[in-house]
Design a protein around this motif. Structure first.
Motif, PDB file in Angstrom:
ATOM      1  N   ASP A  66       0.808  -1.229   0.000  1.00 36.59           N
ATOM      2  CA  ASP A  66       0.000   0.000   0.000  1.00 36.59           C
ATOM      3  C   ASP A  66       0.843   1.281   0.000  1.00 36.59           C
ATOM      4  N   GLN A  67       1.955   1.259  -0.680  1.00 41.09           N
ATOM      5  CA  GLN A  67       2.780   2.455  -0.822  1.00 41.09           C
ATOM      6  C   GLN A  67       2.691   2.907  -2.287  1.00 41.09           C
ATOM      7  N   GLN A 120       4.599   7.241   9.573  1.00 42.27           N
ATOM      8  CA  GLN A 120       3.302   6.576   9.461  1.00 42.27           C
ATOM      9  C   GLN A 120       2.380   7.266   8.460  1.00 42.27           C
ATOM     10  N   PHE A 121       2.922   7.527   7.281  1.00 40.95           N
ATOM     11  CA  PHE A 121       2.137   8.128   6.209  1.00 40.95           C
ATOM     12  C   PHE A 121       1.075   7.145   5.712  1.00 40.95           C
ATOM     13  N   THR A 122      -0.094   7.670   5.419  1.00 40.28           N
ATOM     14  CA  THR A 122      -1.117   6.866   4.776  1.00 40.28           C
ATOM     15  C   THR A 122      -0.796   6.771   3.283  1.00 40.28           C
ATOM     16  N   VAL A 123      -1.562   5.942   2.569  1.00 41.94           N
ATOM     17  CA  VAL A 123      -1.325   5.776   1.138  1.00 41.94           C
ATOM     18  C   VAL A 123      -1.514   7.099   0.401  1.00 41.94           C
ATOM     19  N   ARG A 207      -0.238  -5.017   4.435  1.00 41.09           N
ATOM     20  CA  ARG A 207      -1.294  -4.423   3.615  1.00 41.09           C
ATOM     21  C   ARG A 207      -2.654  -4.528   4.300  1.00 41.09           C
ATOM     22  N   ASP A 209      -3.326  -5.070   7.694  1.00 41.89           N
ATOM     23  CA  ASP A 209      -3.413  -4.359   8.984  1.00 41.89           C
ATOM     24  C   ASP A 209      -2.001  -4.187   9.541  1.00 41.89           C
ATOM     25  N   GLU A 210      -1.476  -2.983   9.464  1.00 40.24           N
ATOM     26  CA  GLU A 210      -0.103  -2.733   9.930  1.00 40.24           C
ATOM     27  C   GLU A 210       0.036  -2.972  11.426  1.00 40.24           C
ATOM     28  N   LYS A 224       8.680  -2.481   4.458  1.00 44.07           N
ATOM     29  CA  LYS A 224       8.267  -1.414   3.542  1.00 44.07           C
ATOM     30  C   LYS A 224       9.475  -0.849   2.789  1.00 44.07           C
TER      31      LYS A 224
END
Length: 342
Positions: A66-67, A120-123, A207, A209-210, A224
Motif C-alpha cells: 500500500d505504498q 506513518q504516512f497513509t497511502v 497491507r 493491517d499494519e 516497507k
C-alpha cells in the motif's frame, strides 16, 4: 488467476509451468511479427513489455504494501540519466554503469519508504509526497542543462549490439526486445518467488493491517523499505532500456502523464497482486491507446471513456475477472480437486 483453466498439463501443475510457457510464447514474437520495415509494430510490442515490467514493479510496492509510488517516471528517468551520464563521465559502455542507475533509484525508493513508514504516512500522503518528487525531479532534468542537456536531452544508443546487428543482419529491435523480455521474465519470476515466500506473507500482513502485523513481530518499517528498494531498483533497470528504444534521454519521456498515469492504469486494468495482470494490462491498454491514434483530438476522450467501461466491468482487473468467469462457468476448481484426488 487463470491458472484454474489448466492446473495439470502432462502431470505438471500449471502454476509451475505458466511463467516459462508465457515467456516461451513471447520469445516467438520476433520471428513471427518483426517483419522487414515493421518497426512501428515492433516498437509497440517492446513498449508494452517495458510498461508491463514497470507495472509489476509498482505491483510489488503498491499492490502488496500500500505504498503508492507516483514518481515512477522520475525513477525511470534517474535510472536512464545516471546510466548515460556516468558512462560518458567514465568513458565506458552504459552496460558497465547500468547497475549504478538501478542502485541509485533503489536507494531513493528505500529512503522515501523509510521516511513514510517512520512518519506513518497513509497511502494518500505517500502519493502526495512521491507526486511532489516527480515534478521536482522533472524540473531538475529541465533546469540542469549543463548536466542533463535540458529539454534537448542526450542521444542514447549504448545498449545495442552493433556487431550482432551487422554480422547476422538482425534488426536492433529484435535484440532490444529480447533484452527487455529477459528483464521482464526475471522480474516476473522474482515476483512469483517473493509472494510465495515469507516476505510475501509479511507484505500481505502489512497491507491488511499494519498494527496487527507489528503485533505479531513483523518489522513494518524494514519490509516497507525492502519493497521500496526492490521496486525502484527494477524501475531503474527499465529506464536505460526505455531510453534505448527512444534513442535519446529527454525530460518529456519521463513526465507524470507519460509514464505514471499509464502504469497505474495498466496495473489496475490487468489486476493488482496477480502474476499476469501487468502483462495483460500493458498489452490491452497500449493496444487501445495506439488503436485510437487515428481519432485525432478525440483520442483522449475516447480512451478515457473506454477506461471507465473497463473499470466498471472489470473492477478487480481483467485477469481476476477472467479467472472468476472460468471458475463459475466451467467449475474448474472442482475439476482440479477431482484430478488431484484421482
Amino acid at each position: 488467476m487463470i491458472h484454474a483453466l489448466l492446473t495439470r498439463v502432462g502431470g505438471t501443475d500449471w502454476e509451475t509451468i505458466r511463467l516459462p510457457l508465457v515467456l516461451g510464447l513471447l520469445a516467438l514474437v520476433p520471428p513471427v511479427v518483426f517483419r522487414e520495415g515493421a518497426t512501428y509494430v515492433s516498437r509497440l510490442i517492446i513498449l508494452a513489455a517495458i510498461f508491463a515490467t514497470l507495472a509489476m514493479a509498482l505491483n510489488i510496492v503498491f499492490g502488496h504494501t500500500d505504498q503508492l509510488f507516483l514518481f515512477v517516471g522520475a525513477l525511470t528517468g534517474i535510472g536512464a540519466y545516471t546510466t548515460a551520464l556516468s558512462a560518458e563521465a567514465f568513458g565506458v559502455s552504459p552496460w558497465a554503469t547500468l547497475l549504478i542507475g538501478a542502485v541509485l533509484t533503489g536507494v531513493i525508493g528505500a529512503l522515501v519508504c523509510y521516511v513514510a513508514a517512520r512518519l506513518q504516512f497513509t497511502v494518500i500522503l505517500i502519493a502526495i509526497l512521491t507526486l511532489a518528487l516527480q515534478f521536482a525531479v522533472i524540473e531538475f532534468f529541465v533546469g540542469a542543462r549543463d548536466i542533463t542537456g535540458g529539454s534537448t536531452g542526450l542521444i542514447f544508443s549504448g545498449l545495442g549490439f552493433e556487431s550482432l546487428q551487422e554480422g547476422f543482419g538482425i534488426h536492433e529491435h529484435v535484440i532490444l526486445y529480447y533484452l527487455v523480455l529477459a528483464l521482464l521474465g526475471a522480474t516476473f519470476a522474482f515476483y512469483e518467488w517473493l509472494r510465495n515466500s515469507t516476505y510475501g506473507l509479511a507484505f500481505d500482513a502489512i497491507r491488511q493491517d499494519e498494527v496487527a502485523a507489528e503485533s505479531i513481530g513483523v518489522d513494518v518499517v524494514r519490509y516497507k523499505v525492502l519493497a521500496g528498494f526492490t521496486s525502484a531498483f527494477i524501475i531503474g533497470l527499465v529506464g536505460p532500456l526505455y531510453a534505448q528504444l527512444e534513442g535519446f534521454v529527454i525530460p518529456g519521456l519521463f513526465e507524470f502523464q507519460v509514464i505514471d498515469v499509464l502504469v497505474l492504469i495498466i496495473l489496475i486494468v490487468g489486476g493488482m497482486r496477480t502474476l499476469l495482470g501487468p502483462l495483460v494490462g500493458a498489452g490491452l491498454v497500449i493496444w487501445i491507446d495506439e488503436g485510437l491514434a487515428s481519432t485525432g483530438e478525440w483520442r483522449t476522450v475516447i480512451f478515457g471513456a473506454l477506461l471507465i467501461v473497463l473499470f466498471l466491468y472489470f473492477r478487480q482487473g481483467v485477469v481476476p475477472f477472467a479467472d472468476r468467469i472460468l471458475n463459475d462457468r466451467f467449475r474448474t476448481r472442482e475439476r482440479i480437486a477431482t484430478w488431484r484426488e484421482s
